[in-house]
Design an enzyme around this catalytic site. Structure first.
Site, short mmCIF file in Angstrom:
data_model
loop_
_atom_site.label_atom_id
_atom_site.label_comp_id
_atom_site.label_asym_id
_atom_site.label_seq_id
_atom_site.Cartn_x
_atom_site.Cartn_y
_atom_site.Cartn_z
N VAL A 1 -32.24 3.49 13.85
CA VAL A 1 -31.52 2.89 12.72
C VAL A 1 -31.98 1.45 12.45
O VAL A 1 -32.50 0.78 13.34
CB VAL A 1 -29.99 2.90 12.96
N ASP B 1 -34.06 -3.95 13.19
CA ASP B 1 -35.35 -3.87 12.50
C ASP B 1 -36.16 -2.66 12.90
O ASP B 1 -35.95 -2.06 13.95
CB ASP B 1 -36.18 -5.12 12.83
N ASP C 1 -26.57 -6.03 18.90
CA ASP C 1 -26.68 -5.11 17.76
C ASP C 1 -26.53 -3.66 18.21
O ASP C 1 -25.80 -2.89 17.61
CB ASP C 1 -28.03 -5.31 17.03
N ASP D 1 -28.93 0.93 23.72
CA ASP D 1 -29.72 2.15 23.69
C ASP D 1 -29.84 2.66 25.14
O ASP D 1 -28.91 3.28 25.65
CB ASP D 1 -31.06 1.80 23.04
P1 IMP Z 1 -32.12 -0.99 25.41
O1 IMP Z 1 -32.60 -2.00 26.37
O2 IMP Z 1 -32.87 0.30 25.51
O3 IMP Z 1 -30.62 -0.77 25.43
O4 IMP Z 1 -32.58 -1.48 24.00
C1 IMP Z 1 -31.88 -2.35 23.26
C2 IMP Z 1 -32.76 -2.94 22.18
O5 IMP Z 1 -33.67 -1.97 21.63
C3 IMP Z 1 -31.87 -3.33 21.03
O6 IMP Z 1 -31.35 -4.63 21.22
C4 IMP Z 1 -32.80 -3.20 19.86
O7 IMP Z 1 -33.56 -4.37 19.73
C5 IMP Z 1 -33.73 -2.06 20.23
N1 IMP Z 1 -33.28 -0.79 19.62
C6 IMP Z 1 -32.79 0.29 20.26
N2 IMP Z 1 -32.48 1.28 19.40
C7 IMP Z 1 -32.78 0.79 18.17
C8 IMP Z 1 -32.66 1.35 16.84
O8 IMP Z 1 -32.21 2.49 16.60
N3 IMP Z 1 -33.08 0.55 15.82
C9 IMP Z 1 -33.56 -0.72 16.03
N4 IMP Z 1 -33.68 -1.27 17.25
C10 IMP Z 1 -33.29 -0.51 18.31
MG MG Z 2 -31.28 -6.40 20.34
#
Ligand code: IMP
Ligand code: MG
Length: 176
Positions: free
Chosen positions: A152, A158, A98, A101
């Site tokens: 978002v 979510d 999805d 980040d």
């Molecule tokens: P990362 O490991 O920091 O790249 O985080 C990824 C996960 O954080 C995604 O798969 C989402 O579940 C959650 N996430 C990061 N940003 C958002 C956002 O803006 N809205 C909702 N979930 C987010």
């Molecule tokens: Mg995710």
């Protein structure tokens, strides 16, 4: 504190862009079967919409990872909650997410999946927040939209398990 949702990308915009990305994926995997790995739960809506538009043969598997974070931040410690049903040996794997980040979740996941002998492994995401990247080594092969650093929801994403079913992408504004 409550929250209000402001539309960032309409359903039409999202679907139009998914069609373009699906066309690119179909071109790149011509003559092959693409093995989509849907990262639950957020990736499920995007995976379905992408898969419906692919013109190459598709197989599907699902995985769920948890990043020990709170609702808006991931901690970098990742745990497999539900593993894949099938082996990846010799498969052309496309991970469908999805949102990327910090990149911590995907950095971990790609390392784990590489050990399982896929023929190739690529990454496709609905949304990317490049400003937030901590794990610079995460290479995203297909991105539908790069967005600024805003929280978002919708289209699978979510906030505290709410809003996944919104057919558009919205920004969460926290209000008193
Ligand atoms: P990362 O490991 O920091 O790249 O985080 C990824 C996960 O954080 C995604 O798969 C989402 O579940 C959650 N996430 C990061 N940003 C958002 C956002 O803006 N809205 C909702 N979930 C987010
Ligand atoms: Mg995710």
């Amino acid at each position: 504190m409550g929250e209000k949702i402001r539309v960032l990308l309409t359903e039409e915009e999202v679907n139009r862009r998914i069609s373009e990305v699906a066309a690119a994926v179909s071109r790149d995997y011509e003559g092959k079967t693409v093995h989509l790995i849907c990262v639950l739960k957020g990736g499920v809506f995007f995976t379905c919409e992408l898969a419906k538009r692919l013109t190459v043969p598709v197989s599907l598997d699902f995985m769920s990872v948890s990043s020990y974070g709170d609702e808006t931040k991931s901690s970098g410690v990742v745990r497999i909650v539900k593993d894949l049903d099938e082996s990846l040996k010799g498969k052309e794997v496309l991970i469908v997410e999805d949102i990327i980040d910090s990149g911590r979740t995907l950095s971990y996941l790609i390392e784990v999946l590489k050990q399982r002998g896929p023929e190739s492994i690529r990454l496709c995401t609905l949304l990317d927040k490049p400003e937030r990247r901590v794990k610079k080594e995460v290479k995203v092969d297909y991105t539908c939209f790069s967005i600024p650093d805003q929280f978002v929801v919708g289209y699978g994403l979510d906030y505290a398990q709410k809003y996944r079913n919104l057919p558009y992408i919205g920004v969460v504004d926290f209000v008193d």
